[in-house]
Every structure is written in C-alpha cells, then in structure tokens.
Design an enzyme around this catalytic site. Structure first.
Site, PDB file in Angstrom:
ATOM      1  N   LYS A 129       5.547   9.351   8.324  1.00 11.70           N
ATOM      2  CA  LYS A 129       5.464   8.804   9.677  1.00 11.70           C
ATOM      3  C   LYS A 129       6.568   9.295  10.619  1.00 11.70           C
ATOM      4  CE  LYS A 129       2.905   4.893   7.881  1.00 11.70           C
ATOM      5  NZ  LYS A 129       1.509   4.919   8.354  1.00 11.70           N
ATOM      6  N   TYR A 136       0.863  -1.179   0.000  1.00 14.63           N
ATOM      7  CA  TYR A 136       0.000   0.000   0.000  1.00 14.63           C
ATOM      8  C   TYR A 136       0.901   1.231   0.000  1.00 14.63           C
ATOM      9  CZ  TYR A 136      -3.330   3.544   1.704  1.00 14.63           C
ATOM     10  OH  TYR A 136      -4.100   4.688   1.844  1.00 14.63           O
ATOM     11  N   ASP A 151       9.401   2.883  -1.147  1.00  9.64           N
ATOM     12  CA  ASP A 151       8.420   3.541  -0.284  1.00  9.64           C
ATOM     13  C   ASP A 151       8.804   3.206   1.159  1.00  9.64           C
ATOM     14  OD1 ASP A 151       4.774   3.514   0.024  1.00  9.64           O
ATOM     15  OD2 ASP A 151       6.378   4.288   1.310  1.00  9.64           O
TER      16      ASP A 151
HETATM   17  P1  KE4 Z   1      -0.472   8.519   4.311  1.00  8.40           P
HETATM   18  O1  KE4 Z   1      -1.013   9.214   3.090  1.00  8.40           O
HETATM   19  O2  KE4 Z   1      -1.551   7.699   5.007  1.00  8.40           O
HETATM   20  O3  KE4 Z   1       0.269   9.465   5.263  1.00  8.40           O
HETATM   21  O4  KE4 Z   1       0.650   7.483   3.852  1.00  8.40           O
HETATM   22  C1  KE4 Z   1       0.326   6.513   2.886  1.00  8.40           C
HETATM   23  C2  KE4 Z   1       1.299   5.353   3.011  1.00  8.40           C
HETATM   24  C3  KE4 Z   1       2.297   5.227   2.068  1.00  8.40           C
HETATM   25  N1  KE4 Z   1       3.197   4.210   2.135  1.00  8.40           N
HETATM   26  C4  KE4 Z   1       3.151   3.288   3.132  1.00  8.40           C
HETATM   27  C5  KE4 Z   1       4.158   2.186   3.155  1.00  8.40           C
HETATM   28  C6  KE4 Z   1       2.146   3.377   4.129  1.00  8.40           C
HETATM   29  O5  KE4 Z   1       2.097   2.437   5.121  1.00  8.40           O
HETATM   30  C7  KE4 Z   1       1.202   4.421   4.079  1.00  8.40           C
HETATM   31  C8  KE4 Z   1       0.086   4.568   5.091  1.00  8.40           C
HETATM   32  N2  KE4 Z   1       0.028   3.565   6.088  1.00  8.40           N
HETATM   33  C9  KE4 Z   1      -1.285   3.239   6.607  1.00  8.40           C
HETATM   34  C10 KE4 Z   1      -1.152   2.115   7.620  1.00  8.40           C
HETATM   35  N3  KE4 Z   1      -0.127   1.183   7.336  1.00  8.40           N
HETATM   36  C11 KE4 Z   1      -1.933   4.442   7.205  1.00  8.40           C
HETATM   37  C12 KE4 Z   1      -3.099   4.137   8.104  1.00  8.40           C
HETATM   38  C13 KE4 Z   1      -4.362   4.712   7.548  1.00  8.40           C
HETATM   39  O6  KE4 Z   1      -4.605   4.572   6.316  1.00  8.40           O
HETATM   40  O7  KE4 Z   1      -5.127   5.281   8.363  1.00  8.40           O
END
Ligand code: KE4
Length: 424
Positions: free
Chosen positions: A264, A141, A236
């Site tokens: 993060k 993801y 990523d």
């Molecule tokens: P954000 O747009 O949610 O800040 O980041 C997207 C993203 C991109 N790449 C990786 C590897 C990620 O894990 C994420 C977002 N992670 C999820 C949980 N693993 C966010 C939780 C959520 O969607 O509320």
C-alpha cells in the site's frame, strides 16, 4: 461512457465485473461505480459525480490523489523505460529508505502485492524454522495465499478450514486460527503445539475486521511466546506500515517482529509489496540463501521511484501528528452527527485510520465486529455515496485520511454526511 454502461460491459469480460471482489459492492448493495479521476482528497466517477474520498485506494494513498511531485517523478522515469528485467538503481534507493524507517528491517525483498509479501514471509519462516504450522487470527486478512485464506473452524483455537473452494484441507489444517486480542488462547496454542509452530502472523492493528486495536499485552505476549518457542513473529504491516508512524505499528507499540510485510503506502499507489527483517533471516532468501522467491516485475523502476518519493516525503515532512489531530477532530464531529440521529455506534481509531461500527458494544475482535448492524452500515454507505462521500464498501474495512484532506475538505465531508444521515 457512464457507470451503468461500463458495469454492463465489465460483467461480460471480468468475473463479477471487477478485478477484486470488494469492488462489486456486494456487501453494501447498489451498483458499483467506476472511478476515472482523483485529485488530492477528491475522486470523480464515470458519471462525472465528485466524492470526498475516504477509501484512498484501501490506504495506499497517504499523500492524496496524484500529488504533483509524484506524478512528475512518474512522467520523468517513464521516459527512460518501463521495465528492464535486471536491477535498477531505484530498487536500492527504496530498500535503503525502508531499512532506515522500519525499526526491525535490515534487509528487504520487493514483490508486487501484499499477498506476495505475506506468502513469501510464511514460506521463509517455514524454511528457516523447518516447521509447518502457521498461527493467524480470526478476522485478520493477509491476502489470498492458500495457507492464510483459512477460516476458523468451530471452537476457540482450532485448526483452520479452507476459506474458499480450491484450498486442500491438508493445507488449511496446517494453519491454527485464534481469536484476536486473546493472549490465553495464544498461550494454550503454544503449550500444545509450540515446537511445531513456524510463525505467528498478525495485523498489529487490525484493519480487515474494520479497525480493531491490540490490547496492551496481546502483542507483548505474542513476542514473548514466539521467542520462547523459536517461532518467527510476522507483523503484516501492509496497512499500518508508514501509516501509523514512519516505522509503522512496530514503532508505535515498541514491539519488534522478526519479519515485516509491507504494501500500500510503500508503493504510493503503484503495485508494490515487500517483506523484510533481520539480516540472518533475510539472508536465507534466494539467491543469497536457499528459500526461493522471484518475480518478473519485482522492483519495477516506476513503482520503486514513486515509492521512494512517497517515503522521502513522509520521512522529511513527518505529517503523522498533524494527520492524527485532524482525524481525531473528524471522528469526534462524525460521532456527534450519529449521536444527534440517535444511532448507537463505536468508532475505533488510531493515527489516520478508523471504522464506524453500529453497535453499543466495544469492538475488540471479529465476533464483536460481526455483531454490529451491518445492514444499517449498508444503508449508511449508500446514503453517503448519494451525497458525495466515498467510504469503503464493507463494514469490515478501514476509512483513511490523507495529507490532502484539508480542514475545508473535512468540513465539506461532514456537511454531506449530516445530510446523508438525516435521510437514514
Ligand atoms: P494485496 O495482495 O491485496 O495487495 O494485499 C493483501 C493484504 C495483506 N495484508 C493486509 C493487512 C491487507 O489489508 C491486504 C489487502 N487489503 C485489502 C483491503 N483491506 C485489499 C482490498 C481488496 O482486496 O481489493
């Protein structure tokens, strides 16, 4: 105001009562809780119940909740103003720290989320190469950008299908979705489409299938093929960045991508994302180059100041070995509790991130992860919540330790988990 009342109110004004779907607990059942306070390894919900927290804001908090020094920085900086719209010194401070700590990054652009980071990196790769195809891996993801919110079609290496209504199939078809940890599928895709592939984007350690580790030659093969065919390799590292090591997965595995996406930990809990890489690639980003990307709150002074304090703490204290040892012990004890209960399981773990899968099979890709007992995971989640342990409300996520999880916190958590498991 308690959880129940808050949720009823939230449902009136927020889709699903949340601002991000996973928070609605759909995958694990039961009513979502609202968190109102965090301190070190603990969080409290709106009913006043306390939990040992292994969600850690999806990995953003590696120093635990509300570290004193970080809160002080935030208070001091807020007095000077919250946003200016022109560049402030903290943007340079944090950029210099990223360049110093992440091996492949010579220039970096800050954005406000991981999604913006991956979206911008893919646009840059397409702009730099003049090519259209993007390769991603099933189960990874990368945020909710159209080109990356694409599901695997039928068959092994396939052109994507829209992962959600609202994405035109013309866009989804420009993304090739391959199985994770399958170098042969990658080789085949490059043999057939190599000259049209702009980039390969990968979670170098997957967190979004639950934790899945790369097999030895998977990342090397990816680096070799992208170089051979002139495609860009995008790591990523939104989860793994500053989590697996100071320099993230690329330092840990010694494979240098062309572009790195961060988030993060980078923001220490404030909304920050970033993409960066070699000078000659990043110099194509506007206004130095011709690939456009922008953001009103990008480089927000409070977020930059908190991010800089966080990275300085990690650079100077280097907590990674200690964190890994503590996580290793915790995982070992947790596994013993599950074994005593006779629950077949696998725990994939690296550094301070791990996932419990209820399966006897090794979990090396998304198919393996999906074949685990997710219904049992849901019951496990609810039993832990009841006993005061908060883990991610989905089988396909990573648990995290922070530097604030002292031995006594982990012992307390293990006691609570033992009680929860005895009731399964
Ligand atoms: P954000 O747009 O949610 O800040 O980041 C997207 C993203 C991109 N790449 C990786 C590897 C990620 O894990 C994420 C977002 N992670 C999820 C949980 N693993 C966010 C939780 C959520 O969607 O509320």
């Amino acid at each position: 105001m308690n959880n129940e009342k808050l949720y009823r109110e939230a449902l009136q004004v927020l889709p699903g009562g949340v601002n991000s779907p996973v928070r609605a607990f759909k995958a694990v059942g039961g009513k979502p809780i609202f968190l109102v306070k965090g301190r070190r390894s603990r969080v409290w919900d709106a009913d006043g119940k306390e939990y040992v927290d292994f969600l850690a804001s999806w990995g953003a908090l590696i120093l635990g909740h509300a570290p004193k020094k970080i809160v002080k920085t935030l208070q001091d900086e807020a007095e000077k103003g919250l946003s200016f719209g022109l560049t402030n010194p903290h943007e340079v401070t944090l950029a210099k720290l990223v360049v110093e700590m992440v091996p492949s990054v010579e220039k970096v652009r800050f954005v406000n989320s991981g999604t913006e980071a991956t979206m911008s990196a893919v646009r840059l790769a397409r702009g730099v190469t003049g090519r259209k195809l993007v390769v991603k891996f099933d189960g990874c993801y990368h945020g909710h950008y159209d080109s990356l919110l694409v599901s695997a079609g039928s068959g092994v290496a396939t052109f994507g299908i829209p992962g959600t209504p609202g994405i035109p199939e013309e866009i989804a078809r420009l993304t090739l979705v391959l199985p994770y940890n399958d170098p042969e599928a990658l080789e085949k895709a490059f043999k057939e489409h190599g000259e049209e592939i702009a980039c390969v984007i990968v979670e170098p350690v997957a967190g979004n299938m639950g934790v899945v580790l790369p097999e030895r030659e998977f990342l090397e093969k990816m680096r070799e093929l992208t170089r051979k065919y002139g495609a860009l390799l995008i790591f990523d590292e939104v989860i793994t960045g500053f989590r697996l090591a100071k320099g993230g997965a690329q330092e840990r595995f010694g494979v240098e991508p062309d572009l790195t996406c961060l988030g993060k930990v980078l923001g220490g809990g404030m909304p920050v994302g970033a993409y960066g890489g070699r000078r000659e690639i990043m110099e194509r980003v506007a206004p130095e180059g011709d690939v456009y990307q922008a953001g009103t709150l990008s480089g927000n002074p409070l977020a930059m100041a908190v991010g800089a304090e966080t990275l300085k703490e990690l650079r100077d204290k280097d907590p990674y070995d200690e964190l890994e040892q503590r996580t290793e012990r915790f995982v070992r004890e947790l596994s013993k509790i599950l074994l005593e209960k006779g629950l077949p399981h696998r725990i994939n773990f690296i550094a301070s991130m791990f996932t419990v899968f209820f399966t006897e099979k090794e979990v090396k890709n998304f198919e393996d992860a999906k074949s685990s007992d997710t219904e049992l995971f849901a019951r496990f989640f609810r039993a832990l919540l009841e006993e005061g342990v908060l883990i991610p409300p989905s089988q396909f996520e990573a648990w995290f330790l922070t530097t604030a999880h002292e031995e006594e916190d982990l012992d307390e958590a293990l006691e609570r988990i033992r009680r929860a498991v005895s009731k399964l």
